[in-house]
Design a protein around this motif. Structure first.
Motif, mmCIF file in Angstrom:
data_model
loop_
_atom_site.group_PDB
_atom_site.id
_atom_site.type_symbol
_atom_site.label_atom_id
_atom_site.label_comp_id
_atom_site.label_asym_id
_atom_site.label_seq_id
_atom_site.Cartn_x
_atom_site.Cartn_y
_atom_site.Cartn_z
ATOM 1 N N ALA A 23 4.810 -10.477 6.789
ATOM 2 C CA ALA A 23 3.800 -11.077 5.909
ATOM 3 C C ALA A 23 3.511 -12.515 6.333
ATOM 4 C CB ALA A 23 4.261 -11.017 4.457
ATOM 5 N N ALA A 24 4.541 -13.265 6.646
ATOM 6 C CA ALA A 24 4.352 -14.656 7.081
ATOM 7 C C ALA A 24 3.608 -14.717 8.414
ATOM 8 C CB ALA A 24 5.702 -15.360 7.190
ATOM 9 N N ASP A 25 3.977 -13.833 9.339
ATOM 10 C CA ASP A 25 3.321 -13.833 10.654
ATOM 11 C C ASP A 25 1.836 -13.505 10.571
ATOM 12 O OD1 ASP A 25 5.640 -14.578 11.907
ATOM 13 O OD2 ASP A 25 6.046 -12.615 12.813
ATOM 14 N N CYS A 26 1.438 -12.769 9.537
ATOM 15 C CA CYS A 26 -0.003 -12.471 9.395
ATOM 16 C C CYS A 26 -0.645 -13.422 8.383
ATOM 17 C CB CYS A 26 -0.228 -11.005 9.022
ATOM 18 S SG CYS A 26 0.112 -10.554 7.323
ATOM 19 N N SER A 27 -0.014 -14.576 8.201
ATOM 20 C CA SER A 27 -0.536 -15.609 7.285
ATOM 21 C C SER A 27 -0.718 -15.073 5.860
ATOM 22 C CB SER A 27 -1.849 -16.180 7.815
ATOM 23 O OG SER A 27 -1.678 -16.694 9.109
ATOM 24 N N PHE A 28 0.121 -14.153 5.481
ATOM 25 C CA PHE A 28 0.108 -13.518 4.162
ATOM 26 C C PHE A 28 -1.246 -12.896 3.831
ATOM 27 C CE2 PHE A 28 3.807 -16.256 3.995
ATOM 28 C CZ PHE A 28 4.755 -15.383 3.463
ATOM 29 N N LYS A 29 -1.969 -12.445 4.894
ATOM 30 C CA LYS A 29 -3.196 -11.675 4.676
ATOM 31 C C LYS A 29 -2.843 -10.297 4.126
ATOM 32 C CE LYS A 29 -5.956 -14.756 6.474
ATOM 33 N NZ LYS A 29 -6.851 -15.539 5.660
ATOM 34 N N ARG A 30 -1.600 -9.888 4.336
ATOM 35 C CA ARG A 30 -1.032 -8.679 3.754
ATOM 36 C C ARG A 30 0.325 -9.049 3.179
ATOM 37 N NH1 ARG A 30 -5.165 -7.080 2.779
ATOM 38 N NH2 ARG A 30 -6.321 -5.434 3.760
ATOM 39 N N SER A 31 0.609 -8.528 2.001
ATOM 40 C CA SER A 31 1.812 -8.920 1.263
ATOM 41 C C SER A 31 3.068 -8.239 1.804
ATOM 42 C CB SER A 31 1.647 -8.551 -0.208
ATOM 43 O OG SER A 31 1.653 -7.137 -0.343
ATOM 44 N N ILE A 32 4.198 -8.728 1.326
ATOM 45 C CA ILE A 32 5.485 -8.113 1.654
ATOM 46 C C ILE A 32 5.480 -6.664 1.171
ATOM 47 C CG2 ILE A 32 7.969 -8.190 1.190
ATOM 48 C CD1 ILE A 32 7.538 -11.277 0.735
ATOM 49 N N THR A 33 4.947 -6.435 0.000
ATOM 50 C CA THR A 33 4.867 -5.084 -0.561
ATOM 51 C C THR A 33 4.006 -4.180 0.311
ATOM 52 O OG1 THR A 33 5.150 -5.955 -2.790
ATOM 53 C CG2 THR A 33 4.203 -3.742 -2.599
ATOM 54 N N TRP A 34 2.887 -4.701 0.829
ATOM 55 C CA TRP A 34 2.004 -3.918 1.694
ATOM 56 C C TRP A 34 2.768 -3.454 2.939
ATOM 57 C CZ3 TRP A 34 -0.092 -4.111 6.644
ATOM 58 C CH2 TRP A 34 -1.218 -3.309 6.881
ATOM 59 N N TRP A 35 3.526 -4.353 3.543
ATOM 60 C CA TRP A 35 4.302 -3.990 4.738
ATOM 61 C C TRP A 35 5.351 -2.932 4.392
ATOM 62 C CZ3 TRP A 35 2.570 -4.999 9.365
ATOM 63 C CH2 TRP A 35 1.697 -6.075 9.539
ATOM 64 N N ASN A 36 5.991 -3.062 3.239
ATOM 65 C CA ASN A 36 6.970 -2.071 2.807
ATOM 66 C C ASN A 36 6.293 -0.713 2.601
ATOM 67 O OD1 ASN A 36 9.392 -0.944 1.877
ATOM 68 N ND2 ASN A 36 8.941 -1.514 -0.223
ATOM 69 N N LYS A 37 5.143 -0.715 1.964
ATOM 70 C CA LYS A 37 4.418 0.539 1.748
ATOM 71 C C LYS A 37 3.945 1.135 3.073
ATOM 72 C CE LYS A 37 2.937 -0.060 -2.993
ATOM 73 N NZ LYS A 37 1.806 0.056 -3.914
ATOM 74 N N MET A 38 3.614 0.277 4.029
ATOM 75 C CA MET A 38 3.213 0.771 5.347
ATOM 76 C C MET A 38 4.385 1.514 5.991
ATOM 77 S SD MET A 38 0.766 1.132 7.452
ATOM 78 C CE MET A 38 -0.407 0.007 6.741
ATOM 79 N N TYR A 39 5.559 0.962 5.860
ATOM 80 C CA TYR A 39 6.774 1.591 6.380
ATOM 81 C C TYR A 39 6.955 2.987 5.791
ATOM 82 C CZ TYR A 39 11.823 2.281 7.160
ATOM 83 O OH TYR A 39 13.043 2.783 7.514
ATOM 84 N N TRP A 40 6.685 3.125 4.504
ATOM 85 C CA TRP A 40 6.886 4.394 3.798
ATOM 86 C C TRP A 40 5.642 5.285 3.816
ATOM 87 C CZ3 TRP A 40 11.590 5.840 3.178
ATOM 88 C CH2 TRP A 40 12.599 4.885 3.038
ATOM 89 N N LEU A 41 4.649 4.932 4.639
ATOM 90 C CA LEU A 41 3.418 5.732 4.790
ATOM 91 C C LEU A 41 2.651 5.867 3.483
ATOM 92 C CD1 LEU A 41 4.866 8.578 7.057
ATOM 93 C CD2 LEU A 41 3.543 6.593 7.798
ATOM 94 N N GLU A 42 2.665 4.825 2.660
ATOM 95 C CA GLU A 42 1.998 4.868 1.363
ATOM 96 C C GLU A 42 0.641 4.167 1.367
ATOM 97 O OE1 GLU A 42 4.806 3.245 -1.424
ATOM 98 O OE2 GLU A 42 6.207 4.912 -1.159
ATOM 99 N N ILE A 43 0.223 3.627 2.480
ATOM 100 C CA ILE A 43 -1.087 2.965 2.559
ATOM 101 C C ILE A 43 -2.106 3.997 3.027
ATOM 102 C CG2 ILE A 43 -2.424 1.133 3.679
ATOM 103 C CD1 ILE A 43 -0.295 0.048 1.774
ATOM 104 N N LYS A 44 -3.097 4.254 2.193
ATOM 105 C CA LYS A 44 -4.082 5.301 2.491
ATOM 106 C C LYS A 44 -5.333 4.780 3.192
ATOM 107 C CE LYS A 44 -1.410 8.250 0.577
ATOM 108 N NZ LYS A 44 -0.390 8.754 1.460
#
Length: 134
Positions: A23-44
């Motif tokens: 999240a920090a590396d992308c200047s918080f354009k995507r949240s910590i939660t978004w990255w976690n959901k990406m890991y779990w294939l929850e981003i549609k």
């Protein structure tokens, strides 16, 4: 087709990169939660192209590679260049190598290929010996 984008997140996470760091590396354009959901294939929905420069930094790949991963994961399309999935990120890095450094890279690759061949050959011999002893 696979989950190229999520797989990259998973790979980095396994290497120790936290969702906080992504999240920090992308200047918080995507949240910590978004990255976690990406890991779990929850981003549609795929990330929009305006985010690609930020995501590239977080994923430690080029913007082009981000576009390829998005196209594969959300559209089922991938480049038809015959590059195996496990080498795609490396190919992007190799484009930045100076011509005079290519022989050094080739030498390292030759060593790694030789190591892989030796390990594979050894593993096959062990399997054959076990089969004969069974």
């Amino acid at each position: 087709m696979g989950h190229a984008f999520s797989n990259r997140v998973t790979e980095l996470h396994k290497r120790g990169k936290t969702y906080q760091r992504m999240a920090a590396d992308c200047s918080f354009k995507r949240s910590i939660t978004w990255w976690n959901k990406m890991y779990w294939l929850e981003i549609k929905d795929p990330p929009e192209p305006a985010l690609f420069p930020h995501l590239a930094k977080a994923l430690e790949v080029s913007e082009r590679r981000v576009a390829e991963m998005v196209a594969e994961q959300w559209c089922g399309v991938r480049p038809d260049d015959e590059v195996p999935e496990h080498l795609r990120n490396i190919v992007q890095l190799l484009r930045g190598i100076a011509p005079e450094d290519v022989p050094a890279v080739e030498a390292v690759v030759d060593l790694l290929v030789s190591k892989h061949v030796a390990e594979t050959t050894r593993d096959r011999r062990v399997v054959k010996v076990k089969a004969k002893n069974s």
